[in-house]
Scaffold this active site. Structure first.
Site, mmCIF file in Angstrom:
data_model
loop_
_atom_site.group_PDB
_atom_site.id
_atom_site.type_symbol
_atom_site.label_atom_id
_atom_site.label_comp_id
_atom_site.label_asym_id
_atom_site.label_seq_id
_atom_site.Cartn_x
_atom_site.Cartn_y
_atom_site.Cartn_z
ATOM 1 N N CYS A 82 7.473 5.010 18.890
ATOM 2 C CA CYS A 82 8.752 4.372 18.571
ATOM 3 C C CYS A 82 9.400 5.019 17.352
ATOM 4 C CB CYS A 82 8.549 2.881 18.354
ATOM 5 S SG CYS A 82 8.100 2.026 19.886
ATOM 6 N N HIS B 279 7.864 -0.258 24.750
ATOM 7 C CA HIS B 279 7.737 -0.994 23.490
ATOM 8 C C HIS B 279 9.114 -1.562 23.125
ATOM 9 C CE1 HIS B 279 3.903 1.239 21.895
ATOM 10 N NE2 HIS B 279 3.762 0.775 23.125
ATOM 11 N N CYS C 128 5.266 2.043 15.951
ATOM 12 C CA CYS C 128 4.149 2.933 16.285
ATOM 13 C C CYS C 128 4.676 4.375 16.276
ATOM 14 C CB CYS C 128 3.570 2.555 17.651
ATOM 15 S SG CYS C 128 4.568 3.133 19.044
ATOM 16 N N GLU D 233 11.024 -1.338 20.514
ATOM 17 C CA GLU D 233 12.001 -0.425 19.910
ATOM 18 C C GLU D 233 12.577 0.524 20.960
ATOM 19 O OE1 GLU D 233 8.875 -1.043 18.938
ATOM 20 O OE2 GLU D 233 8.646 -0.854 16.759
#
Ligand SMILES: [Zn+2]
Length: 152
Positions: free
Chosen positions: A82, A49, A79, A51
């Site tokens: 993250c 992801h 999320c 991040e």
């Protein structure tokens, strides 16, 4: 550079990433050194992801596992994975643009994971069973007594 400039950069990364087909429409910038974008599909890595990618890049650049005194600008509310990574990295502040609900509206729904976390283990969707606790616990005990460990 202001908060607005950094967030515009995160949003621009999300747009470039989506248009180049590298992954979903997500971007992140860590102020202390790092940028990231979602590479889940292009890197065959479900943890890539924006991040997490930005945290990995920032840590590589500063040669430290702590990003204390850093700020993350992410194009979408993090999320659960993250968010946990941001806490593990010791980042001080989070700015986000899109919300979880707006992500869910385009089929990036992480509510299932948020719902799973507070459930007792035996009620979660992925069957989870504890085995060999005594053997694993011996390693924890050794760590606890180790005098030259690096705490993080
Ligand atoms: Zn995430």
């Amino acid at each position: 550079m202001t908060h607005i400039d950094f967030m515009r950069r995160a949003i621009e990364l999300s747009r470039q990433n989506m248009r180049q087909g590298a992954g979903g429409p997500f971007g992140a910038v860590i102020v202390r050194n790092g940028e990231g974008w979602n590479k889940v599909t292009s890197s065959h890595d479900p943890t890539a992801h924006a991040e997490v990618t930005a945290i990995r890049e920032a840590c590589r650049q500063v040669k430290d596992f702590s990003l204390k005194d850093s700020i993350i600008y992410t194009s979408c509310e993090p999320c659960p994975m993250c968010l946990a990574a941001i806490y593990w990295a010791r980042i001080d502040r989070i700015y986000y643009a899109n919300t979880r609900q707006q992500a869910a509206d385009i089929q990036f729904d992480d509510s299932l994971i948020y719902d799973e976390i507070p459930k007792p283990i035996d009620r979660r969707l992925i069957p989870t069973e504890q085995i060999l606790n005594a053997e694993a616990l011996a390693v924890f005990k050794e760590w606890d007594e180790k005098s030259d460990k690096i705490r993080y």
